[in-house]
Scaffold this motif. Structure first.
Motif, PDB file in Angstrom:
ATOM      1  N   PRO A  21      92.053  18.307  64.603  1.00  0.00           N
ATOM      2  CA  PRO A  21      92.612  18.207  65.949  1.00  0.00           C
ATOM      3  C   PRO A  21      94.135  18.144  65.927  1.00  0.00           C
ATOM      4  O   PRO A  21      94.721  17.380  65.147  1.00  0.00           O
ATOM      5  CB  PRO A  21      91.997  16.916  66.490  1.00  0.00           C
ATOM      6  N   ALA A  22      94.771  18.954  66.742  1.00  0.00           N
ATOM      7  CA  ALA A  22      96.230  18.917  66.832  1.00  0.00           C
ATOM      8  C   ALA A  22      96.656  17.585  67.434  1.00  0.00           C
ATOM      9  O   ALA A  22      96.044  17.113  68.400  1.00  0.00           O
ATOM     10  CB  ALA A  22      96.723  20.068  67.704  1.00  0.00           C
ATOM     11  N   PRO A  23      97.672  16.937  66.878  1.00  0.00           N
ATOM     12  CA  PRO A  23      98.123  15.661  67.431  1.00  0.00           C
ATOM     13  C   PRO A  23      98.480  15.786  68.914  1.00  0.00           C
ATOM     14  O   PRO A  23      99.267  16.659  69.294  1.00  0.00           O
ATOM     15  CB  PRO A  23      99.359  15.331  66.596  1.00  0.00           C
ATOM     16  N   ASP A  24      97.871  14.950  69.736  1.00  0.00           N
ATOM     17  CA  ASP A  24      98.164  14.993  71.167  1.00  0.00           C
ATOM     18  C   ASP A  24      99.494  14.300  71.433  1.00  0.00           C
ATOM     19  O   ASP A  24      99.958  13.466  70.647  1.00  0.00           O
ATOM     20  CB  ASP A  24      97.040  14.321  71.957  1.00  0.00           C
ATOM     21  N   PHE A  25     100.117  14.655  72.526  1.00  0.00           N
ATOM     22  CA  PHE A  25     101.384  14.024  72.893  1.00  0.00           C
ATOM     23  C   PHE A  25     101.595  14.176  74.389  1.00  0.00           C
ATOM     24  O   PHE A  25     100.980  15.012  75.045  1.00  0.00           O
ATOM     25  CB  PHE A  25     102.549  14.672  72.138  1.00  0.00           C
ATOM     26  N   GLU A  26     102.457  13.323  74.926  1.00  0.00           N
ATOM     27  CA  GLU A  26     102.957  13.461  76.287  1.00  0.00           C
ATOM     28  C   GLU A  26     104.461  13.614  76.192  1.00  0.00           C
ATOM     29  O   GLU A  26     105.120  12.880  75.438  1.00  0.00           O
ATOM     30  CB  GLU A  26     102.597  12.245  77.138  1.00  0.00           C
ATOM     31  N   ALA A  27     105.030  14.563  76.917  1.00  0.00           N
ATOM     32  CA  ALA A  27     106.456  14.840  76.774  1.00  0.00           C
ATOM     33  C   ALA A  27     107.062  15.269  78.100  1.00  0.00           C
ATOM     34  O   ALA A  27     106.382  15.796  78.979  1.00  0.00           O
ATOM     35  CB  ALA A  27     106.668  15.937  75.724  1.00  0.00           C
ATOM     36  N   VAL A  28     108.368  15.056  78.203  1.00  0.00           N
ATOM     37  CA  VAL A  28     109.144  15.531  79.345  1.00  0.00           C
ATOM     38  C   VAL A  28     109.557  16.968  79.063  1.00  0.00           C
ATOM     39  O   VAL A  28     110.011  17.302  77.964  1.00  0.00           O
ATOM     40  CB  VAL A  28     110.391  14.656  79.547  1.00  0.00           C
ATOM     41  N   THR A  29     109.393  17.841  80.064  1.00  0.00           N
ATOM     42  CA  THR A  29     109.727  19.248  79.889  1.00  0.00           C
ATOM     43  C   THR A  29     110.508  19.761  81.096  1.00  0.00           C
ATOM     44  O   THR A  29     110.712  19.040  82.073  1.00  0.00           O
ATOM     45  CB  THR A  29     108.458  20.119  79.743  1.00  0.00           C
ATOM     46  N   ILE A  80      97.300  26.477  68.424  1.00  0.00           N
ATOM     47  CA  ILE A  80      96.245  25.488  68.687  1.00  0.00           C
ATOM     48  C   ILE A  80      95.185  26.168  69.541  1.00  0.00           C
ATOM     49  O   ILE A  80      95.511  26.817  70.534  1.00  0.00           O
ATOM     50  CB  ILE A  80      96.847  24.270  69.415  1.00  0.00           C
ATOM     51  N   ASP A  81      93.928  26.044  69.143  1.00  0.00           N
ATOM     52  CA  ASP A  81      92.895  26.795  69.854  1.00  0.00           C
ATOM     53  C   ASP A  81      92.435  26.083  71.123  1.00  0.00           C
ATOM     54  O   ASP A  81      92.930  25.002  71.472  1.00  0.00           O
ATOM     55  CB  ASP A  81      91.730  27.158  68.930  1.00  0.00           C
ATOM     56  N   ASP A  82      91.486  26.702  71.809  1.00  0.00           N
ATOM     57  CA  ASP A  82      91.054  26.193  73.111  1.00  0.00           C
ATOM     58  C   ASP A  82      90.254  24.902  73.021  1.00  0.00           C
ATOM     59  O   ASP A  82      89.949  24.277  74.036  1.00  0.00           O
ATOM     60  CB  ASP A  82      90.258  27.263  73.864  1.00  0.00           C
ATOM     61  N   LYS A  83      89.930  24.485  71.807  1.00  0.00           N
ATOM     62  CA  LYS A  83      89.247  23.200  71.594  1.00  0.00           C
ATOM     63  C   LYS A  83      90.212  22.126  71.107  1.00  0.00           C
ATOM     64  O   LYS A  83      89.798  21.020  70.769  1.00  0.00           O
ATOM     65  CB  LYS A  83      88.092  23.378  70.609  1.00  0.00           C
ATOM     66  N   GLY A  84      91.494  22.459  71.033  1.00  0.00           N
ATOM     67  CA  GLY A  84      92.500  21.499  70.607  1.00  0.00           C
ATOM     68  C   GLY A  84      92.644  21.376  69.107  1.00  0.00           C
ATOM     69  O   GLY A  84      93.219  20.411  68.614  1.00  0.00           O
ATOM     70  N   VAL A  85      92.160  22.369  68.359  1.00  0.00           N
ATOM     71  CA  VAL A  85      92.226  22.350  66.895  1.00  0.00           C
ATOM     72  C   VAL A  85      93.405  23.187  66.422  1.00  0.00           C
ATOM     73  O   VAL A  85      93.625  24.301  66.913  1.00  0.00           O
ATOM     74  CB  VAL A  85      90.918  22.889  66.285  1.00  0.00           C
ATOM     75  N   LEU A  86      94.168  22.650  65.482  1.00  0.00           N
ATOM     76  CA  LEU A  86      95.305  23.368  64.924  1.00  0.00           C
ATOM     77  C   LEU A  86      94.803  24.455  63.978  1.00  0.00           C
ATOM     78  O   LEU A  86      94.136  24.168  62.986  1.00  0.00           O
ATOM     79  CB  LEU A  86      96.221  22.399  64.173  1.00  0.00           C
ATOM     80  N   ARG A  87      95.116  25.701  64.281  1.00  0.00           N
ATOM     81  CA  ARG A  87      94.565  26.819  63.521  1.00  0.00           C
ATOM     82  C   ARG A  87      95.591  27.536  62.639  1.00  0.00           C
ATOM     83  O   ARG A  87      95.204  28.199  61.674  1.00  0.00           O
ATOM     84  CB  ARG A  87      93.939  27.819  64.496  1.00  0.00           C
TER      85      ARG A  87
END
Length: 216
Positions: free
Chosen positions: A14-22, A132-139
């Motif tokens: 799973p790709a590390p989740d994050f919250e960020a300002v953009t 990162i794929d549609d399941k949240g996995v780093l590819r």
């Protein structure tokens, strides 16, 4: 030399989740579940190589959208700097930038994804691409030195290859592009090994017992 360790995320986890300002407000990576995401970093705003990359990404946004891909940019500059730079890129290249750009001032996302390489710069993210794929996995991960701009066609090719793998359970050979033959998984047991005649009867192009290709 610096002793600082760079921790990289791991492929097929799973790709590390994050919250960020953009530049488009706050976002979470997990908000894009169901889409592929191409997260790419650049060293700094108002720099020449990065500007050409953003112009190229912007010119090909529709190609990413057609593949169900969300583009997300990142640097350690602030939102105001991003907005001013984006405006300048749009003026120079005549391309509207419709994707968000993360203002990673505290370097949390950069550190989470191993983008800070002290040997290259202690204050800027290196050029990196994460698919990162549609399941949240780093590819896929691709890193570039500061002085080398990315090839956007190659990033699209990687997305095409991954989505072909997802859909058909095959691999893609060197220099593959959509429409070219794909690689069939090699046999896992001695009894599964086929002769050339058996493979060709199934529509496979036989190069060796472990290397067979086919057209989709």
């Amino acid at each position: 030399m610096s002793d600082t360790q760079v921790t990289l995320p791991k492929l097929n986890e799973p790709a590390p989740d994050f919250e960020a300002v953009t530049t488009q407000g706050k976002l979470k990576l997990s908000d894009f579940r169901g889409k592929y995401v191409v997260l790419f970093s650049h060293p700094a705003d108002f720099t020449p190589v990065c500007s050409t990359e953003f112009g190229s990404f912007a010119s090909r946004q529709e190609e990413f959208t057609a593949r169900n891909v969300q583009l997300i940019g990142l640097s350690v500059d602030g939102v105001q700097a991003h907005l001013a730079w984006i405006n300048d890129i749009e003026r120079i290249f005549g391309q509207k930038i419709n994707f968000p750009v993360i203002a990673d001032l505290d370097m949390k996302v950069s550190s989470l994804y191993g983008m800070i390489h002290p040997g290259a710069s202690s204050t800027a993210a290196v050029r990196a691409v994460f698919v990162i794929d549609d399941k949240g996995v780093l590819r896929a991960m691709i890193y570039y030195p500061m002085s080398v701009g990315r090839n956007i066609s190659e990033i699209l090719r990687v997305v095409d290859a991954l989505q072909t793998n997802d859909k058909h359970g095959v691999s893609t050979p060197a220099d593959w592009t959509p429409g070219a033959p794909v690689v069939v998984a090699p046999p896992a047991t001695a009894s599964a090994i086929e002769s050339q005649q058996e493979a060709e009867a199934k529509g496979l192009e036989y190069k060796s017992w472990y290397l067979r290709t086919k057209k989709l």
